[in-house]
Design a protein around this motif. Structure first.
Motif, PDB file in Angstrom:
ATOM      1  N   ASP A  43      -2.234  -2.448  -3.679  1.00  0.00           N
ATOM      2  CA  ASP A  43      -3.445  -3.155  -3.255  1.00  0.00           C
ATOM      3  C   ASP A  43      -4.389  -2.259  -2.464  1.00  0.00           C
ATOM      4  N   LEU A  44      -3.828  -1.253  -1.782  1.00  0.00           N
ATOM      5  CA  LEU A  44      -4.603  -0.357  -0.917  1.00  0.00           C
ATOM      6  C   LEU A  44      -4.037   1.047  -1.013  1.00  0.00           C
ATOM      7  N   VAL A  45      -4.845   2.032  -0.637  1.00  0.00           N
ATOM      8  CA  VAL A  45      -4.343   3.405  -0.573  1.00  0.00           C
ATOM      9  C   VAL A  45      -4.911   4.084   0.668  1.00  0.00           C
ATOM     10  N   ARG A  46      -4.096   4.951   1.284  1.00  0.00           N
ATOM     11  CA  ARG A  46      -4.519   5.707   2.461  1.00  0.00           C
ATOM     12  C   ARG A  46      -4.592   7.184   2.095  1.00  0.00           C
ATOM     13  N   CYS A  47      -5.630   7.855   2.587  1.00  0.00           N
ATOM     14  CA  CYS A  47      -5.819   9.279   2.318  1.00  0.00           C
ATOM     15  C   CYS A  47      -6.023  10.017   3.635  1.00  0.00           C
ATOM     16  N   ALA A  48      -5.368  11.172   3.759  1.00  0.00           N
ATOM     17  CA  ALA A  48      -5.454  11.954   4.990  1.00  0.00           C
ATOM     18  C   ALA A  48      -6.763  12.748   5.040  1.00  0.00           C
ATOM     19  N   VAL A  49      -7.334  12.829   6.238  1.00  0.00           N
ATOM     20  CA  VAL A  49      -8.538  13.629   6.458  1.00  0.00           C
ATOM     21  C   VAL A  49      -8.237  14.626   7.569  1.00  0.00           C
ATOM     22  N   ILE A  94       8.541   6.844   0.746  1.00  0.00           N
ATOM     23  CA  ILE A  94       9.565   7.613   0.038  1.00  0.00           C
ATOM     24  C   ILE A  94       9.028   9.018  -0.196  1.00  0.00           C
ATOM     25  N   THR A  95       9.775  10.012   0.198  1.00  0.00           N
ATOM     26  CA  THR A  95       9.322  11.394   0.060  1.00  0.00           C
ATOM     27  C   THR A  95       9.019  11.737  -1.394  1.00  0.00           C
ATOM     28  N   GLY A  96       7.770  12.143  -1.645  1.00  0.00           N
ATOM     29  CA  GLY A  96       7.388  12.634  -2.970  1.00  0.00           C
ATOM     30  C   GLY A  96       7.286  11.587  -4.054  1.00  0.00           C
ATOM     31  N   GLU A  97       7.238  10.302  -3.687  1.00  0.00           N
ATOM     32  CA  GLU A  97       7.174   9.248  -4.699  1.00  0.00           C
ATOM     33  C   GLU A  97       5.869   8.470  -4.557  1.00  0.00           C
ATOM     34  N   LEU A  98       5.436   7.827  -5.634  1.00  0.00           N
ATOM     35  CA  LEU A  98       4.275   6.949  -5.585  1.00  0.00           C
ATOM     36  C   LEU A  98       4.637   5.594  -6.197  1.00  0.00           C
ATOM     37  N   GLU A  99       4.805   5.589  -7.519  1.00  0.00           N
ATOM     38  CA  GLU A  99       5.122   4.331  -8.190  1.00  0.00           C
ATOM     39  C   GLU A  99       6.389   3.690  -7.638  1.00  0.00           C
ATOM     40  N   GLU A 100       7.373   4.517  -7.258  1.00  0.00           N
ATOM     41  CA  GLU A 100       8.628   3.964  -6.747  1.00  0.00           C
ATOM     42  C   GLU A 100       8.395   3.229  -5.427  1.00  0.00           C
ATOM     43  N   GLU A 101       7.460   3.709  -4.621  1.00  0.00           N
ATOM     44  CA  GLU A 101       7.141   2.996  -3.381  1.00  0.00           C
ATOM     45  C   GLU A 101       6.665   1.582  -3.664  1.00  0.00           C
ATOM     46  N   ILE A 102       5.798   1.448  -4.652  1.00  0.00           N
ATOM     47  CA  ILE A 102       5.260   0.127  -4.982  1.00  0.00           C
ATOM     48  C   ILE A 102       6.351  -0.747  -5.593  1.00  0.00           C
ATOM     49  N   LYS A 103       7.154  -0.166  -6.457  1.00  0.00           N
ATOM     50  CA  LYS A 103       8.240  -0.907  -7.105  1.00  0.00           C
ATOM     51  C   LYS A 103       9.211  -1.469  -6.076  1.00  0.00           C
ATOM     52  N   VAL A 104       9.622  -0.640  -5.120  1.00  0.00           N
ATOM     53  CA  VAL A 104      10.574  -1.091  -4.100  1.00  0.00           C
ATOM     54  C   VAL A 104       9.937  -2.137  -3.196  1.00  0.00           C
ATOM     55  N   ALA A 105       8.686  -1.928  -2.817  1.00  0.00           N
ATOM     56  CA  ALA A 105       8.003  -2.898  -1.953  1.00  0.00           C
ATOM     57  C   ALA A 105       7.917  -4.266  -2.614  1.00  0.00           C
ATOM     58  N   LYS A 106       7.553  -4.281  -3.877  1.00  0.00           N
ATOM     59  CA  LYS A 106       7.454  -5.559  -4.579  1.00  0.00           C
ATOM     60  C   LYS A 106       8.826  -6.205  -4.754  1.00  0.00           C
ATOM     61  N   ALA A 107       9.860  -5.374  -4.924  1.00  0.00           N
ATOM     62  CA  ALA A 107      11.219  -5.915  -5.026  1.00  0.00           C
ATOM     63  C   ALA A 107      11.650  -6.552  -3.706  1.00  0.00           C
ATOM     64  N   ILE A 108      11.273  -5.936  -2.590  1.00  0.00           N
ATOM     65  CA  ILE A 108      11.595  -6.509  -1.281  1.00  0.00           C
ATOM     66  C   ILE A 108      10.921  -7.865  -1.117  1.00  0.00           C
ATOM     67  N   LEU A 109       9.654  -7.947  -1.476  1.00  0.00           N
ATOM     68  CA  LEU A 109       8.938  -9.217  -1.399  1.00  0.00           C
ATOM     69  C   LEU A 109       9.555 -10.262  -2.317  1.00  0.00           C
ATOM     70  N   GLN A 110       9.963  -9.823  -3.499  1.00  0.00           N
ATOM     71  CA  GLN A 110      10.549 -10.738  -4.485  1.00  0.00           C
ATOM     72  C   GLN A 110      11.926 -11.211  -4.048  1.00  0.00           C
ATOM     73  N   ASP A 111      12.795 -10.276  -3.724  1.00  0.00           N
ATOM     74  CA  ASP A 111      14.198 -10.628  -3.477  1.00  0.00           C
ATOM     75  C   ASP A 111      14.412 -11.308  -2.134  1.00  0.00           C
ATOM     76  N   GLN A 136       0.818  -1.211   0.000  1.00  0.00           N
ATOM     77  CA  GLN A 136       0.000   0.000   0.000  1.00  0.00           C
ATOM     78  C   GLN A 136       0.852   1.261   0.000  1.00  0.00           C
ATOM     79  N   SER A 137       0.172   2.383  -0.233  1.00  0.00           N
ATOM     80  CA  SER A 137       0.837   3.682  -0.228  1.00  0.00           C
ATOM     81  C   SER A 137      -0.165   4.718   0.267  1.00  0.00           C
ATOM     82  N   MET A 138       0.238   5.985   0.205  1.00  0.00           N
ATOM     83  CA  MET A 138      -0.615   7.076   0.676  1.00  0.00           C
ATOM     84  C   MET A 138      -0.522   8.248  -0.286  1.00  0.00           C
TER      85      MET A 138
END
Length: 353
Positions: free
Chosen positions: A54-60, A235-252, A28-30
């Motif tokens: 898979d999920l997203v968080r939004c601030a209120v 990751i500050t100011g990132e979106l897709e990179e957060e998902i990419k790194v997370a999936k790489a951690i799960l993979q590797d 997930q990301s935010m």
């Protein structure tokens, strides 16, 4: 590869995404736009969706965010977790339409406020995520223990008890610090003390380089110990990179293989081919593949055959020529210029994509 035994946890359901139990580890990301900025927030959610979140968080933060999130939920391709601090009435209102709520029960007021949130979430079977951060601990725990793993665990147990006392158990927990040792120690200490699923993360981890390293160390380390049910790489100011790194951690880590694992040798004086150019072509071709595969691209014969034995597909470069090896068997001996095109054709065939 050694099998990793995950801790047994209760399972919760966030808008159709199961977390805990035997469910896959979700990513997930935010969003970082103001939630009341509907178009901007939806644009970020869609980017995360196509990146594989898979999920997203939004601030209120205010009432305008509530109304914005109400419209966003109608169009979001991802389940939405509402992030609430201090104002329990916001949590009660968004519980009418979101998929989960993130609060710290201890900072939204007295028992009546907590009960109002629990009742609102319980009415729609919404989980509550308790989010403990080392930088925003309740005063009583920081005064006694400082900003330590002990203080974080005590905070988590306190907040859990506030919900359990009201009969609420659809809970997830996060214990985030901005450094690796504190984060890992807190999760390790709490894990034997409760049955709830854990959301893993290193908070305020920084920009891409340092955040990726911190997250790989902390999240990867915990996952290898069987700890963790969902995760975010911050990751500050990132979106897709957060998902990419997370999936790489799960993979590797081998915890949750998905996509291509590329084995390539470091460049050295034995190279007699343009390995760097070859690996760039191969990596680009692998970007969209989701089938778990091990491939090897090696620049000389010294280690190439050994690595190829464990790979689904491999190239072993030589001097002006080389071999294509499939599941340990040499299937072609070709000139250097022909190796990558043949390899990519074979890769397409075995991936089915």
């Amino acid at each position: 590869m050694t099998k990793i035994n995950r801790y047994k946890t209760r399972q919760i359901n966030v808008g159709g995404v199961k977390i805990g139990g035997d469910a896959k580890i979700s990513v997930q990301s935010m969003t970082f736009s103001k939630t009341r900025e509907i178009e901007a927030t939806l644009e970020q959610i869609n980017r995360l969706y196509f990146a594989g979140a898979d999920l997203v968080r939004c601030a209120v933060f205010n009432k305008e965010d509530i109304e914005g999130l109400r419209q966003i939920k109608k169009q979001s391709p991802l389940p939405i977790v509402a992030d609430i601090h201090f104002n329990f009435t916001y949590a009660v209102e968004v519980a009418k339409f979101v998929d989960a709520v993130r609060i710290n029960p201890g900072n939204i007021g007295g028992k009546d406020h907590i009960k109002a949130v629990v009742d609102a979430c319980g009415a729609r079977n919404l989980p509550i995520r308790i989010g403990v951060n080392s930088g925003s601990l309740e005063a009583q725990f920081e005064k006694t223990h400082g900003r330590t793993p002990k203080a974080m665990v005590e905070s988590a147990l306190y907040n859990i008890s506030l919900l359990e006392d009201l009969g609420f158990k659809d809970i997830a927990i996060s214990l985030k610090a901005s450094d690796v040792p504190t984060t890992m120690a807190a999760y390790r200490a709490l894990r034997p003390l409760c049955e709830y699923p854990f959301h893993l993360g290193v908070t305020e981890a920084g920009t891409s380089f340092h955040a990726s390293i911190k997250s790989a160390m902390a999240l990867g380390g915990l996952l290898l110990e069987g700890i963790g049910d969902t995760m975010r790489v911050s990751i500050t100011g990132e979106l897709e990179e957060e998902i990419k790194v997370a999936k790489a951690i799960l993979q590797d880590s081998g915890v949750q293989p998905s996509g291509v694992n590329i084995i390539s040798c470091p460049t050295c004086g034995r190279l007699q081919s343009d390995l760097v150019a070859a690996i760039k072509q191969v990596e680009a071709a692998c970007a969209g593949i989701t089938k778990p595969l091990n491939i090897s691209v090696m620049g000389c014969i010294v280690n190439a055959l050994g690595e190829a034995k464990g790979a689904d597909l491999a190239i072993a470069f030589g001097k002006g020529n080389g071999m294509i090896i499939k599941q340990g068997e040499v299937i072609a001996r070709l000139k250097e210029a022909e190796l990558v095109p043949r390899f990519l054709a074979e890769l397409k065939a075995i991936s089915g994509e």
